[in-house]
Design an enzyme around this catalytic site. Sequence first.
Site, PDB file in Angstrom:
ATOM      1  CG  ASP A 240      34.197 -68.369  13.862  1.00  0.00           C
ATOM      2  OD1 ASP A 240      34.278 -67.332  13.182  1.00  0.00           O
ATOM      3  OD2 ASP A 240      34.626 -69.468  13.472  1.00  0.00           O
TER       4      ASP A 240
ATOM      5  CD  GLU B 215      31.248 -63.831   1.759  1.00  0.00           C
ATOM      6  OE1 GLU B 215      31.882 -64.853   1.449  1.00  0.00           O
ATOM      7  OE2 GLU B 215      30.792 -63.043   0.912  1.00  0.00           O
TER       8      GLU B 215
END
Length: 463
Positions: A47, A222
């Site tokens: 991330d 998503e």
Amino acid sequence: MGAASPLSILARVTVAFQVLLFISPLLRGIKLAKADNPFVQTIYTADPAPVEYNGRLYVFTGHDEDGSKDFVMKDWRVFSTVDMVNWQDHGSPMSLKTFSWASANAWAGQVIPRNGKFYYYAPVRANSGRMAVGVAVSDNITGPYRDAIGKPLVENNEFDPTVWIDDDGQAYLYWGNPNLWYVKLNQDMISYSGGMNKVSLTTAGFGARSGSANQGRPTSFEEGPWIYKRKGLYYLVYAANCCSEDIRYATGPSITGPWTYRGLVMATEGASFTNHPGVIDYKNNSYFFYHNGALPGGSGYTRSVAVERFVYNADGTIPQMKMTKDGAPQIGTVDPYLRQEAEMMAWSSGVETEVCSEGGMAVSYINNGDYIKVKGVAFGSGAKSFSARVSSGASGGKIELRLGSATGTLVGTCTVSSTGGWSTWVTVTCPVSGASATQDLFFRFTGSGTGSLFNFNWWQFGQ
């Protein structure tokens, strides 16, 4: 010092194989090009969230624990660079312990500077059992960060915040999975006005979901939104479809839309079934950050951050990209005649990093055959000496200075003796011969002892 992690053990097992990879091309007369993606090898990371500050590019990441079979994430990490290939490890600026009201899931966050401070928006599982977004603040970009409000900023069981300050000074926080939300942050960056706003996820804005999974979610959106503005156009890049995820994006005339779906940025690749985008312009180049599972032991739960340089199309659209092992090209060179941190590296094998008793971070768990690569070191007319700050509670070892590869030209060897303790630091110096021009520098560590040989804090060449 402690027991070496599973990641480091696995990395050490692969040393002999990696050495063969170095030697074989040389024997065939083929020039070796060593991969530099993923750009962190000492731990598993995920991330990536890039931010520029004072001419330096920082990337905040999540941290997947070694051997994880689920999303086991307890803290965040931060790395920085000025040349896009050599990355300095700044350790952990924040952990789950920062938020007394949180219990798990140190997931994808983002940092932004404002008001002379730095604000870290991070998703965690609250003690209520629901996912929430907290906000932490620090006086320094590398932390430590402290909880700014002592409770969630927003809590609706969704996650993955992204933040942007618009041209008029109004800041916006987006987040969401399975939905997409935003709030208008107040000037203090730790509160908001106007309530939570739910974005209408239409196929015109976010495309139709591919595959047969999750048919209750008709659009491709998503999770993992990343919002920014470039040349008057707002971009919303996000992880799409599931599972496995790819990366797609939408654009709009304002930061709240209306959004128009633009297509695929990066298709599903590699060992990780998730991905997470971060996009930034730095030193007149555009960069796309993501994660994969490309390190030894890599998977959807043990991921690694990577980066690609790209060029926008003439109409402002983002080209499709593939994951590469080469990463972004180097900007500039490293000055070896200035003190450089040992934890600043382009590639490594076997080593780890830990908090240094002298401050900052140091390279640790150095075993026989481990190495560090520093890319593009500008020796100029030639170096004459090398100094290193080291400590050893064991028998010590040697630092071989090599050019081009871990088995390349040997230009110097520094002996490290026992210093009497892992927190007892000394500076060792040795002569250097043959190090000139701009070269990739390799520190190859050797020693007869078993286990950790010594720790390595910083280095510097002399003329």
